[in-house]
Design a protein around this motif. Structure first.
Motif, PDB file in Angstrom:
ATOM      1  N   ARG A  97       0.814  -1.216   0.000  1.00  0.00           N
ATOM      2  CA  ARG A  97       0.000   0.000   0.000  1.00  0.00           C
ATOM      3  C   ARG A  97       0.850   1.269   0.000  1.00  0.00           C
ATOM      4  NH1 ARG A  97       0.200  -2.254   4.927  1.00  0.00           N
ATOM      5  NH2 ARG A  97       0.603  -0.963   6.768  1.00  0.00           N
ATOM      6  N   LEU A  98       2.037   1.233   0.635  1.00  0.00           N
ATOM      7  CA  LEU A  98       2.882   2.420   0.681  1.00  0.00           C
ATOM      8  C   LEU A  98       3.326   2.815  -0.722  1.00  0.00           C
ATOM      9  CD1 LEU A  98       4.463   4.564   2.225  1.00  0.00           C
ATOM     10  CD2 LEU A  98       6.338   2.918   2.468  1.00  0.00           C
ATOM     11  N   HIS A  99       3.833   1.852  -1.470  1.00  0.00           N
ATOM     12  CA  HIS A  99       4.267   2.142  -2.832  1.00  0.00           C
ATOM     13  C   HIS A  99       3.069   2.390  -3.745  1.00  0.00           C
ATOM     14  CE1 HIS A  99       8.262   1.002  -1.617  1.00  0.00           C
ATOM     15  NE2 HIS A  99       8.734   1.231  -2.827  1.00  0.00           N
ATOM     16  N   LEU A 100       1.985   1.645  -3.522  1.00  0.00           N
ATOM     17  CA  LEU A 100       0.824   1.784  -4.387  1.00  0.00           C
ATOM     18  C   LEU A 100       0.224   3.176  -4.288  1.00  0.00           C
ATOM     19  CD1 LEU A 100      -1.080   0.220  -6.315  1.00  0.00           C
ATOM     20  CD2 LEU A 100      -2.475  -0.319  -4.320  1.00  0.00           C
ATOM     21  N   LEU A 101      -0.017   3.638  -3.047  1.00  0.00           N
ATOM     22  CA  LEU A 101      -0.653   4.942  -2.848  1.00  0.00           C
ATOM     23  C   LEU A 101       0.362   6.079  -2.846  1.00  0.00           C
ATOM     24  CD1 LEU A 101      -3.231   3.960  -0.068  1.00  0.00           C
ATOM     25  CD2 LEU A 101      -3.634   4.196  -2.526  1.00  0.00           C
ATOM     26  N   GLY A 102       1.491   5.855  -2.169  1.00  0.00           N
ATOM     27  CA  GLY A 102       2.477   6.917  -2.071  1.00  0.00           C
ATOM     28  C   GLY A 102       3.214   7.157  -3.375  1.00  0.00           C
ATOM     29  N   LEU A 103       3.902   6.133  -3.847  1.00  0.00           N
ATOM     30  CA  LEU A 103       4.696   6.261  -5.066  1.00  0.00           C
ATOM     31  C   LEU A 103       3.800   6.470  -6.288  1.00  0.00           C
ATOM     32  CD1 LEU A 103       7.590   6.174  -6.119  1.00  0.00           C
ATOM     33  CD2 LEU A 103       7.383   3.693  -6.352  1.00  0.00           C
ATOM     34  N   GLY A 104       2.791   5.619  -6.425  1.00  0.00           N
ATOM     35  CA  GLY A 104       1.891   5.746  -7.577  1.00  0.00           C
ATOM     36  C   GLY A 104       1.077   7.026  -7.545  1.00  0.00           C
ATOM     37  N   GLY A 105       0.556   7.370  -6.357  1.00  0.00           N
ATOM     38  CA  GLY A 105      -0.251   8.578  -6.239  1.00  0.00           C
ATOM     39  C   GLY A 105       0.539   9.839  -6.538  1.00  0.00           C
ATOM     40  N   VAL A 155       5.747  -2.056 -20.532  1.00  0.00           N
ATOM     41  CA  VAL A 155       6.669  -2.127 -19.397  1.00  0.00           C
ATOM     42  C   VAL A 155       6.641  -3.512 -18.759  1.00  0.00           C
ATOM     43  CG1 VAL A 155       7.217  -1.176 -17.132  1.00  0.00           C
ATOM     44  CG2 VAL A 155       6.516   0.346 -18.984  1.00  0.00           C
ATOM     45  N   LEU A 156       5.454  -4.034 -18.465  1.00  0.00           N
ATOM     46  CA  LEU A 156       5.384  -5.341 -17.822  1.00  0.00           C
ATOM     47  C   LEU A 156       5.895  -6.435 -18.744  1.00  0.00           C
ATOM     48  CD1 LEU A 156       2.037  -5.341 -15.803  1.00  0.00           C
ATOM     49  CD2 LEU A 156       4.362  -4.882 -15.028  1.00  0.00           C
ATOM     50  N   GLN A 157       5.585  -6.333 -20.036  1.00  0.00           N
ATOM     51  CA  GLN A 157       6.079  -7.319 -20.997  1.00  0.00           C
ATOM     52  C   GLN A 157       7.608  -7.296 -21.044  1.00  0.00           C
ATOM     53  OE1 GLN A 157       4.062  -9.320 -22.762  1.00  0.00           O
ATOM     54  NE2 GLN A 157       5.063  -9.924 -24.656  1.00  0.00           N
ATOM     55  N   GLY A 195      13.502 -10.515 -17.053  1.00  0.00           N
ATOM     56  CA  GLY A 195      13.634 -11.066 -15.711  1.00  0.00           C
ATOM     57  C   GLY A 195      13.833 -10.018 -14.636  1.00  0.00           C
ATOM     58  N   LEU A 196      13.206  -8.837 -14.809  1.00  0.00           N
ATOM     59  CA  LEU A 196      13.404  -7.723 -13.877  1.00  0.00           C
ATOM     60  C   LEU A 196      12.179  -7.446 -13.015  1.00  0.00           C
ATOM     61  CD1 LEU A 196      15.182  -5.274 -16.361  1.00  0.00           C
ATOM     62  CD2 LEU A 196      16.260  -6.654 -14.572  1.00  0.00           C
ATOM     63  N   VAL A 197      11.157  -8.297 -13.090  1.00  0.00           N
ATOM     64  CA  VAL A 197       9.913  -8.034 -12.364  1.00  0.00           C
ATOM     65  C   VAL A 197      10.138  -8.038 -10.860  1.00  0.00           C
ATOM     66  CG1 VAL A 197       7.575  -8.894 -11.919  1.00  0.00           C
ATOM     67  CG2 VAL A 197       8.512  -8.975 -14.240  1.00  0.00           C
ATOM     68  N   LYS A 198      11.000  -8.924 -10.367  1.00  0.00           N
ATOM     69  CA  LYS A 198      11.194  -9.074  -8.928  1.00  0.00           C
ATOM     70  C   LYS A 198      12.241  -8.128  -8.351  1.00  0.00           C
ATOM     71  CE  LYS A 198       8.289 -12.493  -8.587  1.00  0.00           C
ATOM     72  NZ  LYS A 198       7.021 -12.342  -7.855  1.00  0.00           N
ATOM     73  N   THR A 199      12.874  -7.332  -9.192  1.00  0.00           N
ATOM     74  CA  THR A 199      13.845  -6.380  -8.664  1.00  0.00           C
ATOM     75  C   THR A 199      13.131  -5.231  -7.963  1.00  0.00           C
ATOM     76  OG1 THR A 199      13.879  -5.097 -10.714  1.00  0.00           O
ATOM     77  CG2 THR A 199      15.444  -6.931 -10.536  1.00  0.00           C
ATOM     78  N   GLU A 200      13.883  -4.465  -7.198  1.00  0.00           N
ATOM     79  CA  GLU A 200      13.291  -3.331  -6.485  1.00  0.00           C
ATOM     80  C   GLU A 200      12.704  -2.316  -7.461  1.00  0.00           C
ATOM     81  OE1 GLU A 200      14.600  -0.081  -3.029  1.00  0.00           O
ATOM     82  OE2 GLU A 200      16.079  -1.378  -3.994  1.00  0.00           O
ATOM     83  N   GLY A 201      13.429  -2.050  -8.541  1.00  0.00           N
ATOM     84  CA  GLY A 201      12.913  -1.126  -9.550  1.00  0.00           C
ATOM     85  C   GLY A 201      11.692  -1.687 -10.256  1.00  0.00           C
ATOM     86  N   GLY A 202      11.677  -2.990 -10.533  1.00  0.00           N
ATOM     87  CA  GLY A 202      10.534  -3.617 -11.167  1.00  0.00           C
ATOM     88  C   GLY A 202       9.299  -3.581 -10.300  1.00  0.00           C
ATOM     89  N   ARG A 203       9.471  -3.827  -9.001  1.00  0.00           N
ATOM     90  CA  ARG A 203       8.318  -3.769  -8.083  1.00  0.00           C
ATOM     91  C   ARG A 203       7.789  -2.350  -7.963  1.00  0.00           C
ATOM     92  NH1 ARG A 203      11.399  -7.459  -4.718  1.00  0.00           N
ATOM     93  NH2 ARG A 203      12.014  -5.700  -3.439  1.00  0.00           N
ATOM     94  N   GLY A 204       8.702  -1.370  -7.925  1.00  0.00           N
ATOM     95  CA  GLY A 204       8.258   0.025  -7.877  1.00  0.00           C
ATOM     96  C   GLY A 204       7.485   0.403  -9.127  1.00  0.00           C
ATOM     97  N   ALA A 205       7.988  -0.033 -10.297  1.00  0.00           N
ATOM     98  CA  ALA A 205       7.295   0.252 -11.550  1.00  0.00           C
ATOM     99  C   ALA A 205       5.924  -0.406 -11.573  1.00  0.00           C
ATOM    100  CB  ALA A 205       8.136  -0.233 -12.739  1.00  0.00           C
ATOM    101  N   SER A 219      20.967   1.161  -9.825  1.00  0.00           N
ATOM    102  CA  SER A 219      20.407   0.777 -11.121  1.00  0.00           C
ATOM    103  C   SER A 219      18.899   0.579 -11.044  1.00  0.00           C
ATOM    104  CB  SER A 219      21.070  -0.510 -11.621  1.00  0.00           C
ATOM    105  OG  SER A 219      20.822  -1.573 -10.726  1.00  0.00           O
ATOM    106  N   ASN A 220      18.387   0.209  -9.873  1.00  0.00           N
ATOM    107  CA  ASN A 220      16.941   0.052  -9.726  1.00  0.00           C
ATOM    108  C   ASN A 220      16.220   1.382  -9.904  1.00  0.00           C
ATOM    109  OD1 ASN A 220      16.316  -2.796  -9.078  1.00  0.00           O
ATOM    110  ND2 ASN A 220      17.729  -2.448  -7.385  1.00  0.00           N
ATOM    111  N   GLY A 221      16.828   2.466  -9.406  1.00  0.00           N
ATOM    112  CA  GLY A 221      16.226   3.775  -9.599  1.00  0.00           C
ATOM    113  C   GLY A 221      16.157   4.158 -11.068  1.00  0.00           C
ATOM    114  N   TRP A 222      17.220   3.844 -11.811  1.00  0.00           N
ATOM    115  CA  TRP A 222      17.217   4.142 -13.246  1.00  0.00           C
ATOM    116  C   TRP A 222      16.261   3.232 -13.997  1.00  0.00           C
ATOM    117  CZ3 TRP A 222      18.831   8.438 -15.236  1.00  0.00           C
ATOM    118  CH2 TRP A 222      19.819   9.175 -14.574  1.00  0.00           C
ATOM    119  N   LEU A 223      16.144   1.967 -13.579  1.00  0.00           N
ATOM    120  CA  LEU A 223      15.165   1.077 -14.191  1.00  0.00           C
ATOM    121  C   LEU A 223      13.752   1.626 -13.995  1.00  0.00           C
ATOM    122  CD1 LEU A 223      14.293  -1.627 -15.488  1.00  0.00           C
ATOM    123  CD2 LEU A 223      14.352  -2.627 -13.181  1.00  0.00           C
ATOM    124  N   PHE A 224      13.459   2.057 -12.785  1.00  0.00           N
ATOM    125  CA  PHE A 224      12.155   2.649 -12.471  1.00  0.00           C
ATOM    126  C   PHE A 224      11.915   3.900 -13.317  1.00  0.00           C
ATOM    127  CE2 PHE A 224       9.896   5.836  -9.873  1.00  0.00           C
ATOM    128  CZ  PHE A 224       8.688   5.186  -9.682  1.00  0.00           C
TER     129      PHE A 224
END
Length: 641
Positions: free
Chosen positions: A82-90, A129-131, A137-147, A337-342
């Motif tokens: 919820r933090l990333h969903l509402l905070g980051l996404g919002g 992006v998801l595709q 193979g970047l879905v589980k990375t920190e940047g992938g989860r943030g995205a 690198s996760n920040g740049w991926l995001f």
């Protein structure tokens, strides 16, 4: 009819040629589809006005994708993010909308139109992006989860955006028919209703999706499974997703959001993996078709006239969004690198931008002429997205290779399922219980619904699905597994499964259940690393107890069974090599029969030697058991299946 066949052939041959080439050059499948669309559309004119209609159909691939994404989550996981969903996404949607609104208003557009422009460019491409993250193979990375969190919030935010657009109508524009909606059509359950009734209908529709997924889906799929027809299960899966999309469209909600909600509801269903395996091919084809239509729909005449403005706006959109995303990455501690991926992954506009453009024109918020220009900018930014991922791969990632590898190792631990067990009958249940007792994470698959119900009663989480299908194994995570246990009760399917896994995933350690000696040889020839006959050890144990019941000393019986096992192991390779020369499987050919007789002689010799050694070592007196008085002695537990 001929025209349809020709058009289908053009789209398919474009994909077949362009996508493998793009993958070979490291460009990714998305860019391949976009290039294919440009070639068959603006460049060669092989496809025409039907592209827009096909695009509306192909957007159903996005709906399927969100349904499958939803099944990867459960409500607890959703609450945990919820933090990333509402905070980051919002924050991303709010800040990007404000930036786009301000710039468009500064350029002289009315504030209503400027706000609509800001909303359109606040969205990123969920499909691309998801595709791409999945392929790399970047879905589980920190940047992938943030995205993913931002994309999920954007998809949810589309609903209030669509509700807001009619309130921004500009009377001077008047009604416009320039762009066909193609999404909700003329059918609607809420048109003409007062606000309170509209809200009640929407709530009822959402409740129907949640309630149906929770209480009706299981009986439905159980009924379908009992038919024994795989195509009927596929039809049921498509019916479910299409029905949800239709219901959401009837109440003027996003079909993608409804599908995602249904996926979340079904996240813990035992049919989850089978649903994924059946829908994955349709999702891939429709998404590919969608990307082709995006490329084919680019209006090169407008681009030729206003190419400076289009490219400037496209570059401005990517740059402004990248600055905002980079700031948010730092704020939420998505570093390196996760920040740049995001940042690079979300810097484009998205496919829902076309949806908002359509509604903006219909609601008299954006003029048709401006809509064509903005559509080009959206398409251009999407077209450049794979280039941004190439920039990440070849420029950013090498600088952070060491830290990125460390993060990937940490990320992979949380969701790792090191063991996949195919088949959960009496044989597989014992393996499951042993591994569970030792806290080993497992993914259990079986295509018999009764077995799934049995093991769920003893709290072993399992899923319905035919593990012999390659797509089923891929959905269950074979590419990340360490061990595969083949415990199914079908000889041919077991051999095919071992062959497939050892061909495409040779690093996976495969342990297989064999029915007899010949089946064991087939599994070994297919590449299985370890093979256990389902009857060998139990028969050997029972044979030893038979010797004991006949008056043989227990220790001597133990030694005799061990000598029997050692003798079998000593001749295993020789017998296997002889079996491989037999064209029609195991049969008692002269060579094999000669070797088998040699094994029997070796067994007799080993037994005799064991008896002589035991007579010399025996120091304890022993009284044989009265078998008649102990009929239930030494009974072994069995599985529940």
């Amino acid at each position: 009819m001929t025209e349809y066949f020709i058009q289908a052939f053009v789209y398919l041959i474009a994909a077949v040629i362009a996508v493998p080439l793009a993958k070979r050059f490291g460009l990714g499948s998305v860019l391949g589809y976009l290039v294919a669309g440009v070639v068959i559309g603006p460049l060669t004119g092989l496809v025409g006005q039907e592209t827009t209609t096909i695009q509306h159909f192909a957007e159903f691939g996005v709906v399927m994708m969100l349904f499958l994404v939803g099944m990867e989550l459960d409500p607890k996981a959703l609450w945990a993010m919820r933090l990333h969903l509402l905070g980051l996404g919002g924050l991303q949607v709010t800040l990007t909308t404000a930036a786009g609104w301000s710039i468009a208003w500064w350029l002289g557009l009315p504030w209503q139109t400027s706000l609509a422009v800001g909303l359109i460019f606040a969205l990123s491409s969920t499909a691309i992006v998801l595709q791409t993250l999945s392929e790399k193979g970047l879905v589980k990375t920190e940047g992938g989860r943030g995205a993913f969190s931002v994309l999920l919030f954007q998809d949810i935010a589309v609903i209030p955006m669509l509700a807001l657009l009619p309130l921004l109508a500009l009377p001077v524009l008047g009604a416009s028919d320039a762009v066909d909606s193609g999404h909700h059509g003329d059918l609607s359950l809420v048109s003409g209703l007062p606000g309170w009734a509209h809200a009640l209908v929407v709530i009822a529709a959402i409740a129907a999706v949640i309630g149906g997924g929770s209480y009706l889906s299981r009986p439905l799929f159980k009924y379908v499974v009992q038919s024994g027809l795989r195509e009927v299960f596929t039809a049921a899966a498509l019916m479910l997703v299409i029905g949800i999309a239709a219901l959401m469209s009837l109440v003027n909600l996003s079909p993608a959001l409804g599908a995602f909600l249904a996926g979340v509801v079904l996240a813990n269903s035992e049919f989850r993996h089978e649903l994924e395996a059946n829908l994955e091919p349709f999702k891939g084809l429709l998404l590919g078709l969608f990307f082709i239509t995006v490329g084919a729909g680019i209006n090169f005449s407008v681009l030729a006239e206003e190419w400076v403005l289009v490219f400037s706006l496209g570059a401005a959109v990517i740059a402004i969004k990248a600055v905002i995303l980079l700031a948010l990455a730092l704020l939420f501690r998505i570093r390196g690198s996760n920040g740049w991926l995001f940042t690079l992954g979300l810097a484009q506009a998205g496919e829902f931008g076309f949806v908002l453009l359509t509604y903006s024109v219909q609601s008299d918020v954006i003029s048709p002429e401006l809509s064509q220009m903005l559509a080009l900018v959206v398409a251009l930014s999407m077209f450049l997205t794979p280039v941004l991922f190439i920039l990440y791969d070849r420029v950013v990632l090498p600088r952070y290779r060491a830290s990125q590898n460390a993060r990937e190792d940490d990320d992979s631990i949380d969701d790792l399922a090191p063991v996949i067990i195919a088949g959960v009958g009496r044989f597989g249940q014992i393996i499951c219980r042993l591994l569970r007792a030792n806290n080993v994470p497992i993914v259990v698959l079986d295509h018999e619904i009764e077995q799934i119900e049995n093991v769920r009663q003893i709290n072993i989480k399992s899923y319905f699905g035919d593990a012999s299908r390659s797509e089923m194994l891929e959905t269950a995570g074979i590419s990340k597994a360490m061990v595969l246990v083949v415990a199914i009760d079908d000889r041919e399917r077991a051999v095919r499964m071992v062959q497939h896994v050892k061909q495409y995933y040779p690093e996976v350690w495969v342990l297989a259940r064999a029915f007899d000696r010949g089946h064991g040889y087939q599994l070994r020839d297919a590449g299985a690393n370890d093979i256990i006959s389902e009857t060998y050890h139990s028969a050997l144990e029972l044979g030893g107890r038979t010797l004991t019941a006949m008056g043989v000393h227990p220790e001597r019986a133990r030694r005799m069974t061990k000598a029997f096992s050692d003798s079998e192991a000593a001749h295993a390779d020789e017998l296997f090599e002889a079996w491989k020369d037999i064209e029609e499987g195991i049969s008692f050919s002269p060579r094999f029969g000669e070797l088998f007789l040699k094994l029997e002689e070796s067994l007799s010799s080993a037994m005799q030697k064991n008896a002589e050694e035991f007579e010399q070592d025996e120091a304890l007196k022993w009284t044989p058991p009265d078998v008649a008085d102990e009929p239930d002695a030494h009974q072994s537990p069995v599985g529940t299946g």
